[in-house]
Design a protein around this motif. Structure first.
Motif, mmCIF file in Angstrom:
data_model
loop_
_atom_site.group_PDB
_atom_site.id
_atom_site.type_symbol
_atom_site.label_atom_id
_atom_site.label_comp_id
_atom_site.label_asym_id
_atom_site.label_seq_id
_atom_site.Cartn_x
_atom_site.Cartn_y
_atom_site.Cartn_z
ATOM 1 N N THR A 1 0.843 -5.514 -5.925
ATOM 2 C CA THR A 1 0.549 -6.321 -4.743
ATOM 3 C C THR A 1 0.651 -5.470 -3.481
ATOM 4 O O THR A 1 -0.212 -5.541 -2.593
ATOM 5 C CB THR A 1 1.520 -7.523 -4.661
ATOM 6 O OG1 THR A 1 1.449 -8.273 -5.864
ATOM 7 C CG2 THR A 1 1.179 -8.414 -3.491
ATOM 8 N N LEU A 2 1.684 -4.639 -3.386
ATOM 9 C CA LEU A 2 1.841 -3.772 -2.215
ATOM 10 C C LEU A 2 0.702 -2.758 -2.119
ATOM 11 O O LEU A 2 0.206 -2.471 -1.019
ATOM 12 C CB LEU A 2 3.188 -3.056 -2.271
ATOM 13 C CG LEU A 2 4.428 -3.919 -1.963
ATOM 14 C CD1 LEU A 2 5.702 -3.115 -2.197
ATOM 15 C CD2 LEU A 2 4.381 -4.414 -0.531
ATOM 16 N N LEU A 3 0.288 -2.204 -3.240
ATOM 17 C CA LEU A 3 -0.822 -1.248 -3.237
ATOM 18 C C LEU A 3 -2.113 -1.918 -2.781
ATOM 19 O O LEU A 3 -2.888 -1.337 -2.005
ATOM 20 C CB LEU A 3 -1.002 -0.625 -4.616
ATOM 21 C CG LEU A 3 0.049 0.411 -5.028
ATOM 22 C CD1 LEU A 3 -0.163 0.839 -6.469
ATOM 23 C CD2 LEU A 3 -0.017 1.618 -4.111
ATOM 24 N N LEU A 4 -2.378 -3.113 -3.263
ATOM 25 C CA LEU A 4 -3.583 -3.833 -2.853
ATOM 26 C C LEU A 4 -3.558 -4.151 -1.356
ATOM 27 O O LEU A 4 -4.575 -4.001 -0.659
ATOM 28 C CB LEU A 4 -3.750 -5.120 -3.665
ATOM 29 C CG LEU A 4 -4.180 -4.930 -5.130
ATOM 30 C CD1 LEU A 4 -4.181 -6.265 -5.858
ATOM 31 C CD2 LEU A 4 -5.556 -4.289 -5.195
ATOM 32 N N ILE A 5 -2.417 -4.588 -0.848
ATOM 33 C CA ILE A 5 -2.294 -4.883 0.577
ATOM 34 C C ILE A 5 -2.497 -3.601 1.402
ATOM 35 O O ILE A 5 -3.203 -3.592 2.409
ATOM 36 C CB ILE A 5 -0.927 -5.540 0.894
ATOM 37 C CG1 ILE A 5 -0.889 -6.948 0.288
ATOM 38 C CG2 ILE A 5 -0.680 -5.597 2.397
ATOM 39 C CD1 ILE A 5 0.467 -7.626 0.373
#
Length: 147
Positions: free
Chosen positions: A6-10
């Motif tokens: 999720t952090l990578l996508l954001i």
């Protein structure tokens, strides 16, 4: 693991949005008609117009001193300040013995040299012309006969 993804996508989305803003800012003040082409560009790029070199030497000349000329034009206008104009002259089948002579500007886009033809025969020449960021080198074949 889900938190990392999720952090990578954001982070990726923030990066892509930031890059899109920079591209838009770089076009500031110019209307874009489609992908990177602006309405403020010139209609025709001058470097795409070819330099024309016309060798002004008869097909038959006499031995002795002769004037060899070439007319240099760009967009149908004479070029008075070519970066370089060199005439390369040799007797046919003897290119290794060619002479390179720097031409002098006269008028109306015409550059010339004086060359001494001591022997009869078939001769060839290149007019090496560098102008408007282009190099053009037309070739001319001619006969030299006794006078």
């Amino acid at each position: 693991m889900k938190n990392i993804i999720t952090l990578l996508l954001i982070g990726l989305m923030i990066f892509l949005v930031a890059c899109g803003d920079e591209e838009q800012e770089s076009n500031n003040g110019e209307e874009s008609n489609h992908e990177g082409h602006s309405d403020t560009q010139e209609d025709e790029d001058e470097s795409l117009i070819p330099v024309i070199v016309e060798i002004l030497v008869d097909d038959e000349i006499e031995t002795g001193e002769q004037t060899l000329q070439a007319r240099v034009t760009h967009n149908e206008e004479p070029i008075a300040e070519a970066e370089e104009v060199m005439f390369e002259v040799w007797e046919k089948d003897h290119k290794d013995d060619s002479d390179m002579v720097e031409a002098t500007y006269t008028e109306d886009g015409i550059y010339e040299i004086t060359y001494n033809f001591e022997e009869e025969g078939t001769y060839e020449m290149y007019a090496h012309v560098t102008a408007k960021s282009q190099h053009v080198m037309p070739k001319h074949v001619f006969e030299v006969n006794a006078n």
